[in-house]
Design a protein around this motif. Structure first.
Motif, short mmCIF file in Angstrom:
data_model
loop_
_atom_site.label_atom_id
_atom_site.label_comp_id
_atom_site.label_asym_id
_atom_site.label_seq_id
_atom_site.Cartn_x
_atom_site.Cartn_y
_atom_site.Cartn_z
N ASN A 67 83.33 41.70 64.84
CA ASN A 67 83.41 43.04 65.41
C ASN A 67 82.08 43.43 66.07
O ASN A 67 82.05 43.96 67.18
CB ASN A 67 83.78 44.05 64.33
N GLN A 68 80.99 43.14 65.36
CA GLN A 68 79.67 43.45 65.90
C GLN A 68 79.38 42.61 67.15
O GLN A 68 78.80 43.10 68.13
CB GLN A 68 78.59 43.19 64.84
N THR A 69 79.82 41.36 67.14
CA THR A 69 79.61 40.49 68.29
C THR A 69 80.33 41.02 69.52
O THR A 69 79.75 41.08 70.62
CB THR A 69 80.12 39.07 67.99
N PHE A 70 81.58 41.44 69.35
CA PHE A 70 82.33 41.96 70.49
C PHE A 70 81.75 43.29 70.97
O PHE A 70 81.74 43.57 72.18
CB PHE A 70 83.80 42.15 70.10
N ARG A 71 81.26 44.10 70.06
CA ARG A 71 80.67 45.39 70.44
C ARG A 71 79.36 45.19 71.18
O ARG A 71 79.05 45.93 72.11
CB ARG A 71 80.45 46.25 69.20
N THR A 72 78.60 44.15 70.77
CA THR A 72 77.30 43.92 71.41
C THR A 72 77.46 43.35 72.81
O THR A 72 76.73 43.72 73.73
CB THR A 72 76.46 42.94 70.56
N GLY A 73 78.43 42.46 72.97
CA GLY A 73 78.65 41.85 74.27
C GLY A 73 77.66 40.73 74.55
O GLY A 73 76.97 40.24 73.65
N ILE A 74 77.57 40.34 75.80
CA ILE A 74 76.70 39.23 76.20
C ILE A 74 75.25 39.71 76.26
O ILE A 74 74.94 40.71 76.92
CB ILE A 74 77.12 38.67 77.58
N VAL A 75 74.38 39.00 75.57
CA VAL A 75 72.96 39.37 75.58
C VAL A 75 72.09 38.30 76.25
O VAL A 75 70.89 38.47 76.42
CB VAL A 75 72.44 39.59 74.14
N THR A 76 72.70 37.17 76.64
CA THR A 76 71.93 36.07 77.21
C THR A 76 71.34 36.47 78.56
O THR A 76 72.04 37.00 79.41
CB THR A 76 72.82 34.83 77.40
N THR A 77 70.06 36.20 78.72
CA THR A 77 69.38 36.50 79.99
C THR A 77 69.96 35.66 81.12
O THR A 77 70.40 34.52 80.90
CB THR A 77 67.87 36.23 79.88
N ARG A 78 69.94 36.18 82.33
CA ARG A 78 70.44 35.44 83.48
C ARG A 78 69.34 34.58 84.10
O ARG A 78 69.61 33.83 85.04
CB ARG A 78 70.98 36.42 84.52
N TYR A 79 68.13 34.68 83.58
CA TYR A 79 67.04 33.85 84.10
C TYR A 79 67.36 32.38 83.82
O TYR A 79 67.88 32.07 82.76
CB TYR A 79 65.73 34.24 83.41
N PRO A 80 67.13 31.44 84.74
CA PRO A 80 66.38 31.58 85.99
C PRO A 80 67.21 31.92 87.21
O PRO A 80 66.67 31.93 88.32
CB PRO A 80 65.78 30.18 86.13
N ASP A 81 68.51 32.17 87.06
CA ASP A 81 69.33 32.52 88.23
C ASP A 81 69.02 33.92 88.73
O ASP A 81 69.32 34.25 89.87
CB ASP A 81 70.81 32.41 87.87
N ALA A 82 68.44 34.74 87.87
CA ALA A 82 68.05 36.10 88.25
C ALA A 82 66.63 36.34 87.72
O ALA A 82 66.19 35.65 86.80
CB ALA A 82 69.02 37.12 87.65
N PRO A 83 65.92 37.30 88.30
CA PRO A 83 64.55 37.58 87.83
C PRO A 83 64.52 37.95 86.36
O PRO A 83 65.45 38.57 85.83
CB PRO A 83 64.11 38.76 88.71
N ALA A 84 63.44 37.55 85.70
CA ALA A 84 63.28 37.85 84.27
C ALA A 84 62.85 39.28 84.06
O ALA A 84 62.13 39.85 84.89
CB ALA A 84 62.26 36.90 83.66
N ASN A 85 63.30 39.87 82.98
CA ASN A 85 62.82 41.19 82.57
C ASN A 85 61.58 41.01 81.72
O ASN A 85 61.65 40.46 80.62
CB ASN A 85 63.90 41.93 81.78
N VAL A 86 60.44 41.43 82.23
CA VAL A 86 59.16 41.23 81.56
C VAL A 86 58.62 42.59 81.12
O VAL A 86 58.59 43.53 81.91
CB VAL A 86 58.14 40.53 82.48
N ALA A 87 58.20 42.68 79.86
CA ALA A 87 57.70 43.94 79.32
C ALA A 87 56.46 44.41 80.06
O ALA A 87 55.67 43.60 80.56
CB ALA A 87 57.39 43.78 77.83
N GLU A 88 56.28 45.72 80.14
CA GLU A 88 55.13 46.30 80.84
C GLU A 88 53.81 45.79 80.27
O GLU A 88 52.86 45.57 80.99
CB GLU A 88 55.18 47.83 80.74
N GLY A 89 53.75 45.62 78.96
CA GLY A 89 52.49 45.22 78.33
C GLY A 89 52.23 43.74 78.32
O GLY A 89 51.21 43.30 77.77
N PHE A 90 53.12 42.93 78.92
CA PHE A 90 52.94 41.49 78.89
C PHE A 90 51.72 41.09 79.71
O PHE A 90 51.54 41.54 80.84
CB PHE A 90 54.18 40.78 79.43
#
Length: 291
Positions: free
Chosen positions: A6-29
């Protein structure tokens, strides 16, 4: 079990699309320290504050040679703090993997003022290594063969040659649902005899020298070696001493170098894909390093 599903279906897909899409990088990185060499007034304070000697200066006859080695850099940001004119900016760039150690080194030459500051930038070169055409041709052929063999799958044996385990934490993240390296047909194995690639971390300690050599020899041809992190590239803050031999290429040949302390999972993924010909190799240019 129902709650987990149930939790898995509620969460949905969390896998990053990188490298096919730009990575989300934290401001403090903290990523690549980008240097405006023409605007750099004085490299000496940054060199004095650098904990690994990644910035080195040599003065002679009114001239100054400055060497910036990103293979030694731990991305701490002290060089930027020591440069009040803002010539060094800490960026969030992390796609820094290269196929030759020398591509991580930048050389600049300045005419000096009487007070030791920079009057004028006279030359700048980045990523230069003496190359032998025959060796380059052989390397290209080998890379094509590796790409054909490993284009769809890859087995990795990770080797800790003396790491603090910072790089291991990022490597472990490659297997989580966010980065999910197995979607590329890449998986980790327990034995080097089943491996196509060695992913090596840490400065090579003298106690691990023989073990690393035996692991390399046990890996079937055509094997690949990736040096992970500043320590894997150059020995990092440990360098060469009574207990450390320095970087991985002091002991076994290296195909790809991934800078960082530690490199983030996307940087590891970029370097691994580069090694098997599924990501573009980066030729370091002056503009790339902020020249």
């Amino acid at each position: 079990m129902f709650k987990i599903l149930n939790q898995t279906f509620r969460t949905g897909i969390v896998t990053t699309r990188y490298p096919d899409a730009p990575a989300n990088v934290a401001e403090g990185f903290r990523g690549l320290p980008k240097i405006d060499y023409a605007a750099w007034h004085d490299a000496a304070p940054a060199a004095a504050d650098c904990p690994t000697g990644a910035i080195a200066v040599s003065d002679h006859g009114g001239l100054r040679d400055v060497t910036v080695d990103y293979g030694l850099c731990v991305f701490c940001g002290l060089c930027a703090e020591a440069t009040p004119e803002g010539a060094i900016q800490i960026t969030r760039e992390f796609e820094l993997a290269v196929e030759a150690r020398g591509e991580l080194v930048v050389h600049a030459e300045y005419i000096l003022n009487y007070d030791g500051s920079h009057r004028e930038l006279t030359s700048l070169r980045a990523g230069t290594l003496p190359g032998e055409p025959a060796a380059e041709r052989a390397g290209r052929k080998l890379k094509e063969k590796i790409s054909r063999l490993y284009g769809r799958s890859l087995a990795i044996r990770q080797v800790d040659a003396g790491s603090c385990n910072g790089c291991e934490l990022e490597i472990h993240a490659l297997n989580n649902p966010i980065y999910d390296i197995e979607r590329f047909g890449i998986h980790f194995v327990a034995s080097p005899r089943h491996a196509d690639m060695l992913l090596v971390t840490g400065p090579v300690t003298r106690n691990m020298e023989v073990a690393l050599k035996k692991t390399y020899l046990a890996t079937p041809d055509p094997r690949l070696v990736v040096a992970v992190g500043t320590c894997g590239i150059s020995g990092g803050i440990f360098g060469r001493n009574y207990a450390s031999l320095g970087g991985v290429d002091e002991v076994i040949p290296v195909d790809v170098y991934i800078p960082g302390c530690p490199p983030r999972p996307q940087a590891l993924l970029q370097g691994i894909l580069m090694a098997i010909g599924r990501a573009e190799g980066r030729v370091v240019s002056e503009s790339e390093w902020g020249c």
